[in-house]
Design an enzyme around this catalytic site. Structure first.
Site, PDB file in Angstrom:
ATOM      1  N   CYS A 111       0.818  -1.220   0.000  1.00 61.35           N
ATOM      2  CA  CYS A 111       0.000   0.000   0.000  1.00 61.35           C
ATOM      3  C   CYS A 111       0.852   1.269   0.000  1.00 61.35           C
ATOM      4  CB  CYS A 111      -0.942  -0.001   1.196  1.00 61.35           C
ATOM      5  SG  CYS A 111      -1.969  -1.474   1.234  1.00 61.35           S
ATOM      6  N   HIS A 258      -2.441   6.951   3.497  1.00 60.80           N
ATOM      7  CA  HIS A 258      -3.042   5.733   2.952  1.00 60.80           C
ATOM      8  C   HIS A 258      -4.411   5.531   3.602  1.00 60.80           C
ATOM      9  CE1 HIS A 258      -3.794   1.807   1.588  1.00 60.80           C
ATOM     10  NE2 HIS A 258      -3.528   1.193   2.724  1.00 60.80           N
ATOM     11  N   ASN A 288     -10.211   0.585   0.930  1.00 64.34           N
ATOM     12  CA  ASN A 288      -8.754   0.495   0.792  1.00 64.34           C
ATOM     13  C   ASN A 288      -8.421  -0.070  -0.590  1.00 64.34           C
ATOM     14  OD1 ASN A 288      -6.051  -0.159   0.938  1.00 64.34           O
ATOM     15  ND2 ASN A 288      -6.171  -1.102   2.972  1.00 64.34           N
TER      16      ASN A 288
HETATM   17  O1  UT7 Z   1      -3.558  -1.459   3.847  1.00 64.71           O
HETATM   18  C1  UT7 Z   1      -3.166  -2.100   4.993  1.00 64.71           C
HETATM   19  C2  UT7 Z   1      -4.008  -3.269   5.209  1.00 64.71           C
HETATM   20  N1  UT7 Z   1      -4.744  -3.461   6.401  1.00 64.71           N
HETATM   21  C3  UT7 Z   1      -5.057  -2.621   7.395  1.00 64.71           C
HETATM   22  O2  UT7 Z   1      -4.668  -1.506   7.438  1.00 64.71           O
HETATM   23  C4  UT7 Z   1      -5.902  -3.145   8.475  1.00 64.71           C
HETATM   24  C5  UT7 Z   1      -5.541  -2.625   9.834  1.00 64.71           C
HETATM   25  N2  UT7 Z   1      -6.493  -3.099  10.831  1.00 64.71           N
HETATM   26  C6  UT7 Z   1      -7.742  -2.596  10.930  1.00 64.71           C
HETATM   27  O3  UT7 Z   1      -8.123  -1.668  10.232  1.00 64.71           O
HETATM   28  C7  UT7 Z   1      -8.655  -3.188  11.987  1.00 64.71           C
HETATM   29  O4  UT7 Z   1      -7.893  -4.023  12.828  1.00 64.71           O
HETATM   30  C8  UT7 Z   1      -9.836  -4.010  11.376  1.00 64.71           C
HETATM   31  C9  UT7 Z   1     -10.812  -3.052  10.675  1.00 64.71           C
HETATM   32  C10 UT7 Z   1      -9.333  -5.045  10.401  1.00 64.71           C
HETATM   33  C11 UT7 Z   1     -10.603  -4.704  12.480  1.00 64.71           C
HETATM   34  O5  UT7 Z   1     -11.074  -3.757  13.429  1.00 64.71           O
HETATM   35  P1  UT7 Z   1     -10.850  -4.019  14.988  1.00 64.71           P
HETATM   36  O6  UT7 Z   1     -11.468  -2.890  15.696  1.00 64.71           O
HETATM   37  O7  UT7 Z   1      -9.375  -4.255  15.204  1.00 64.71           O
HETATM   38  O8  UT7 Z   1     -11.719  -5.305  15.228  1.00 64.71           O
HETATM   39  P2  UT7 Z   1     -11.253  -6.714  15.814  1.00 64.71           P
HETATM   40  O9  UT7 Z   1     -10.417  -7.452  14.847  1.00 64.71           O
HETATM   41  O10 UT7 Z   1     -10.730  -6.489  17.204  1.00 64.71           O
HETATM   42  O11 UT7 Z   1     -12.634  -7.466  15.941  1.00 64.71           O
HETATM   43  C12 UT7 Z   1     -13.631  -7.043  16.891  1.00 64.71           C
HETATM   44  C13 UT7 Z   1     -14.882  -7.880  16.678  1.00 64.71           C
HETATM   45  C14 UT7 Z   1     -14.587  -9.387  16.588  1.00 64.71           C
HETATM   46  O12 UT7 Z   1     -15.643 -10.078  17.223  1.00 64.71           O
HETATM   47  P3  UT7 Z   1     -15.490 -10.627  18.722  1.00 64.71           P
HETATM   48  O13 UT7 Z   1     -14.310 -11.562  18.690  1.00 64.71           O
HETATM   49  O14 UT7 Z   1     -15.229  -9.417  19.567  1.00 64.71           O
HETATM   50  O15 UT7 Z   1     -16.797 -11.289  18.965  1.00 64.71           O
HETATM   51  C15 UT7 Z   1     -14.655  -9.652  15.118  1.00 64.71           C
HETATM   52  O16 UT7 Z   1     -15.029 -10.990  14.810  1.00 64.71           O
HETATM   53  O17 UT7 Z   1     -15.492  -7.518  15.449  1.00 64.71           O
HETATM   54  C16 UT7 Z   1     -15.743  -8.706  14.695  1.00 64.71           C
HETATM   55  N3  UT7 Z   1     -15.710  -8.359  13.279  1.00 64.71           N
HETATM   56  C17 UT7 Z   1     -16.805  -7.936  12.624  1.00 64.71           C
HETATM   57  N4  UT7 Z   1     -18.055  -7.737  13.025  1.00 64.71           N
HETATM   58  C18 UT7 Z   1     -18.953  -7.296  12.108  1.00 64.71           C
HETATM   59  C19 UT7 Z   1     -14.656  -8.392  12.429  1.00 64.71           C
HETATM   60  N5  UT7 Z   1     -15.055  -7.995  11.212  1.00 64.71           N
HETATM   61  C20 UT7 Z   1     -16.375  -7.700  11.311  1.00 64.71           C
HETATM   62  C21 UT7 Z   1     -17.338  -7.246  10.402  1.00 64.71           C
HETATM   63  N6  UT7 Z   1     -18.606  -7.051  10.839  1.00 64.71           N
HETATM   64  N7  UT7 Z   1     -17.042  -6.975   9.108  1.00 64.71           N
END
Ligand code: UT7
Length: 331
Positions: A111, A258, A288
């Site tokens: 990215c 980004h 993204n």
């Molecule tokens: O270009 C570079 C590439 N990538 C990035 O920059 C990604 C960087 N990371 C992020 O942006 C964030 O970590 C994410 C958006 C990927 C995830 O957000 P988060 O606030 O870190 O969520 P999390 O992974 O801690 O998940 C929290 C909860 C989980 O459920 P439980 O375990 O608390 O029950 C996930 O299963 O949210 C759940 N979850 C969702 N719920 C509804 C994960 N994805 C989704 C979804 N809809 N799409």
């Protein structure tokens, strides 16, 4: 010597997928996606090749730059989602454009690719008197690398392309590029399996312990770890690029980060001590699109008349590698 922007262009595929559309295929909600990422919609390719999107963005940039195709000396393409292992996308696009005087190079810097591409363009222009005009294209079909049953990744990404034409100038662009390869296993997608007609399955399994292939050809991402990296790496790179330019981040006229997650952008910007109204954000409309994010934002910034000649624009990216980089460009 340095570089200046002659023209910027972009292309986003026609099909738009909303958060509501995702609720029909995975267990998610508009509320979760909006709150956790800032994304509302993203454009996605309908089987269009990555080179084709790059070509369209390039034509738009060349038309805005008002140059003849034969003036282009070099084409740099940045992508994580090429159509072919070979030939390079830059060669395909050179041929389709008819930019007969240009040679091409593809780079895979995730990215942060566009920042690396601009940095490379300046270095070629600076060191080779035959190279005056460079076309940098960032084109991405990220959605083909994503598993549409995995809600934690599929809602984040879109497709599209951005491009710029830059030429020799007295204004140097200042960059800072960095990497932490110990984080390579936090975000990756496999290409071909390393099999051949003599492969012993047991030996192959042992060899495949690094970068496990549980996600098949799709993206593996440890989102939280990448998040932690990004909120430090982006301000660090921007500070260091600005230091080289002899300014502070808040002296910049505009900052293009980004577009991975609005929360990452807000935290990074706070750490840079920059006024939020100097920061260009379009994540709500595009999601993204990997290396294409920054040049698409730059094109929109120019189209909206927000930058004028002589303004300093800071661009900063991070991504798989883990990689990061920032560049300060006088437009
Ligand atoms: O270009 C570079 C590439 N990538 C990035 O920059 C990604 C960087 N990371 C992020 O942006 C964030 O970590 C994410 C958006 C990927 C995830 O957000 P988060 O606030 O870190 O969520 P999390 O992974 O801690 O998940 C929290 C909860 C989980 O459920 P439980 O375990 O608390 O029950 C996930 O299963 O949210 C759940 N979850 C969702 N719920 C509804 C994960 N994805 C989704 C979804 N809809 N799409």
């Amino acid at each position: 010597m340095g570089i200046r922007l002659l023209g910027a262009g972009m292309y986003l595929p026609e099909k738009v997928v909303t958060n509501e559309d995702f609720t029909k295929i995975v267990d998610t909600s508009d509320e979760w996606i909006t709150k956790r990422t800032g994304i509302k919609r993203r454009h996605i390719s309908q089987g269009e090749y990555t080179w084709s999107m790059g070509l369209k963005a390039a034509k738009n940039a060349i038309s805005n730059a008002k140059i003849d195709l034969l003036e282009i000396d070099m084409i740099i393409v940045t992508t994580i989602s090429a159509d072919f292992a070979y030939p390079s996308m830059s060669n395909v696009i050179q041929g389709k454009l008819g930019a007969k005087n240009a040679f091409g190079i593809d780079i895979c810097c995730a990215c942060a690719g566009f920042v690396y591409g601009l940095d490379m363009a300046q270095r070629y222009i600076d060191t080779d008197s035959n190279i005056k005009t460079v076309l940098v294209i960032s084109s991405e079909n990220v959605t083909k690398t994503v598993d549409y049953t995995d809600r934690s990744t599929c809602v984040l990404f879109g497709d599209g392309a951005g491009a710029v034409v830059v030429t020799k100038s007295e204004n140097q662009a200042y960059s800072y590029l960095g990497a932490d390869g110990t984080g390579a296993e936090l975000l990756y997608s496999h290409l071909y399996p390393a099999n051949n007609g003599f492969t012993d399955e047991n030996v192959a399994l042992e060899n495949a312990k690094a970068f496990p292939n549980e996600t098949g050809r799709y993206m593996y991402m440890d989102g939280q770890e990448v998040y932690k990296f990004a909120v430090n790496a982006m301000p660090d790179a921007m500070e260091k690029a600005c230091e080289k330019a002899g300014i502070r981040p808040n002296d910049l006229d505009y900052i293009i980060p980004h577009q991975a997650n609005i929360r990452i952008i807000e935290t990074a910007v706070k750490r840079m001590n920059v006024d939020i109204d100097k920061v260009f954000v379009n994540i709500q409309e595009t999601g993204n699109i990997s290396s294409a994010c920054i040049p698409v934002c730059l094109t929109q910034l120019v189209e909206q008349g927000k930058v004028k000649s002589g303004d300093k624009v800071g661009m900063v990216g991070f991504g798989a590698g883990l990689i990061y980089g920032a560049i300060v460009l006088t437009v």
